[in-house]
Design an enzyme around this catalytic site. Structure first.
Site, PDB file in Angstrom:
ATOM      1  N   CYS A 165     -11.194  -0.942  -3.177  1.00  0.00           N
ATOM      2  CA  CYS A 165     -10.253  -1.353  -4.231  1.00  0.00           C
ATOM      3  C   CYS A 165     -10.691  -2.622  -4.950  1.00  0.00           C
ATOM      4  O   CYS A 165      -9.963  -3.151  -5.784  1.00  0.00           O
ATOM      5  CB  CYS A 165      -8.862  -1.505  -3.644  1.00  0.00           C
ATOM      6  SG  CYS A 165      -8.288   0.049  -2.916  1.00  0.00           S
ATOM      7  N   HIS A 303      -3.988  -9.374  -6.099  1.00  0.00           N
ATOM      8  CA  HIS A 303      -4.309  -8.010  -5.682  1.00  0.00           C
ATOM      9  C   HIS A 303      -3.109  -7.348  -5.016  1.00  0.00           C
ATOM     10  O   HIS A 303      -2.995  -6.122  -5.049  1.00  0.00           O
ATOM     11  CB  HIS A 303      -5.480  -8.039  -4.693  1.00  0.00           C
ATOM     12  CG  HIS A 303      -5.792  -6.693  -4.113  1.00  0.00           C
ATOM     13  ND1 HIS A 303      -6.383  -5.692  -4.851  1.00  0.00           N
ATOM     14  CD2 HIS A 303      -5.587  -6.174  -2.869  1.00  0.00           C
ATOM     15  CE1 HIS A 303      -6.537  -4.616  -4.085  1.00  0.00           C
ATOM     16  NE2 HIS A 303      -6.061  -4.885  -2.881  1.00  0.00           N
ATOM     17  N   HIS A 341      -0.922   1.221  -7.203  1.00  0.00           N
ATOM     18  CA  HIS A 341      -2.278   0.814  -6.855  1.00  0.00           C
ATOM     19  C   HIS A 341      -3.273   1.859  -7.364  1.00  0.00           C
ATOM     20  O   HIS A 341      -3.391   2.950  -6.804  1.00  0.00           O
ATOM     21  CB  HIS A 341      -2.391   0.659  -5.347  1.00  0.00           C
ATOM     22  CG  HIS A 341      -3.664   0.005  -4.890  1.00  0.00           C
ATOM     23  ND1 HIS A 341      -4.675  -0.335  -5.764  1.00  0.00           N
ATOM     24  CD2 HIS A 341      -4.092  -0.363  -3.648  1.00  0.00           C
ATOM     25  CE1 HIS A 341      -5.670  -0.879  -5.088  1.00  0.00           C
ATOM     26  NE2 HIS A 341      -5.339  -0.909  -3.800  1.00  0.00           N
TER      27      HIS A 341
END
Length: 416
Positions: A165, A303, A341
């Site tokens: 990610c 994040h 996400h």
């Protein structure tokens, strides 16, 4: 064209698709207006799950036959790349495409196609005659970037960057380095995600107790909130055109911002659980590369994925680097609260959501923070409503991923 490591690298075009917007203007407006678009979708073997679904016109840049052979990640990459090139204002027909590089971050490519093909032949008693002969080019790791080169006729280098990610930031960082090395003169860089097309991603997070559940899907992604209970999986993409400053200025390009600092490091401690100390070191190293102090940063885009431990660890790192006493002008926000996400696309999309701050002076909020977890209490966290600031000239973008990969990117408002 020769170059040096000291070349200044600038962003001249943006193309994206997100669950709540298919242009930068639409995406930004929805972030400022608090508009999230998370859906409930039917996932095989699991029933309904929350997901961030993109609704873009793939036929805008791909013929029907191309779409039959393409992957979802490839289509997202093509759409975003084409939009970025158009946005950059470059005369594409006059570009030497052997000097164009394509660097696209991704998280999960390959298993999506394989999983779907296995399911398909299971309906035919696993007879491999029904297995797609397009399977191999669809599943190779370079697929999304390779599809872009085929669609745009690019003959320069291409590859995808597998960085979990953190991949969206990693794609941009790779492009910066290749431009500075003089390997290319023009780059398409960012990240894409097709994660919602596979039950394995959802099942994996559910088995970890990390898949978000909420009666209202638009409130399921809630970083920093005491009631957060996991990730909302999303698809999407953001691709940028990057150039050396002198090349951009020569053609009179509009400049969105200048990439001034970056860092990638590794936790080396756990496959899943983040390490706040390594995250802190990553942020500090990016600042050092940019020649900046923490107080110089105006927006920290977190994040934070809405997992209990992950959010708390990142908040610990941010508090240590950006204490309120010495960083009074620094504001903190989160974009996943709107779109979920987007895995490999996350960092690239989240940077795009904040880039317009250089012009409008607004910090988009983190939404769904109804009861702030004390472990996530951050100095100057912008919650639920946007905040107007007297000046915004710097953005620090965090993206972290599994197996302990951390990335940090710093973008500055362009000034001569």
């Amino acid at each position: 064209m020769t170059s040096t490591e000291s070349s200044r690298i600038v962003i001249t075009g943006v193309g994206l698709t997100a669950p709540n917007g298919n242009t930068l203007a639409e995406f930004r407006e929805n972030l400022l207006q608090g508009v999230a678009r998370i859906s409930n979708i039917e996932m095989r073997y699991m029933g309904q799950v929350h997901a961030g679904v993109c609704d873009f016109d793939a036929k805008k840049y791909q013929a029907r036959r191309e779409l039959r052979n393409s992957t979802r990640a490839g289509s997202i990459a093509i759409f975003c790349s084409r939009e970025a090139v158009a946005d950059s204002g470059v005369e594409w027909e006059s570009v030497d495409t052997s000097r164009v590089g394509v660097y696209i971050g991704t998280t999960e490519h390959g298993n999506v196609e394989t999983e779907n093909e296995i399911y398909n032949i299971s309906q035919y008693d696993y007879d491999v005659r029904f297995w797609s002969h397009h399977h191999n080019p669809r599943t190779v790791a370079n697929n999304p970037a390779g599809e872009v080169t085929l669609n745009l006729g690019i003959t320069g280098p291409h590859y995808t960057i597998g960085a979990a990610c953190a991949a969206g930031n990693a794609g941009i960082i790779q492009a910066c380095q290749m431009l500075r090395l003089g390997e290319v003169d023009f780059a398409l860089a960012g990240g894409v995600s097709e994660s919602i097309r596979t039950f394995g991603i959802f099942a994996g997070f559910k088995s970890q107790g990390a898949l978000a559940v909420h009666e209202d899907p638009n409130k399921a992604s809630r970083p920093f909130d005491r009631a957060r209970n996991g990730i909302v999986v999303s698809e999407g993409g953001a691709i940028y055109t990057l150039e050396r400053l002198e090349d951009a200025q020569k053609r009179g390009a509009r400049i969105y911002g200048e990439i001034v600092g970056y860092k990638i490091n590794s936790d080396a401690t756990d496959a899943v659980l983040p390490n706040s100390e390594r995250q802190k070191e990553c942020i500090e190293a990016a600042l050092a590369k940019a020649g900046m102090k923490p107080a110089d940063i105006h927006i920290v885009n977190t994040h934070a994925t809405s997992t209990p431990q992950g959010d708390a660890q990142e908040c610990k790192a941010i508090r240590e680097v950006f204490p309120a006493e010495t960083c009074p002008e620094t504001r903190v926000n989160n974009t996943k609260s709107f779109i979920g996400h987007a895995m490999g696309a996350a960092g690239a999309l989240e940077l795009a959501g904040n880039l317009p701050s250089f012009e409008d002076g607004m910090v988009h909020p983190t939404i769904n923070v109804d009861d702030l977890d004390p472990e996530c209490a951050l100095p100057n966290l912008v919650k639920n409503t946007p905040e107007k600031r007297p000046e915004i000239t710097t953005i620090l973008n965090n993206s972290f991923g599994m197996l302990g990969i951390n990335s940090c990117l710093i973008v500055k408002k362009f000034a001569e």
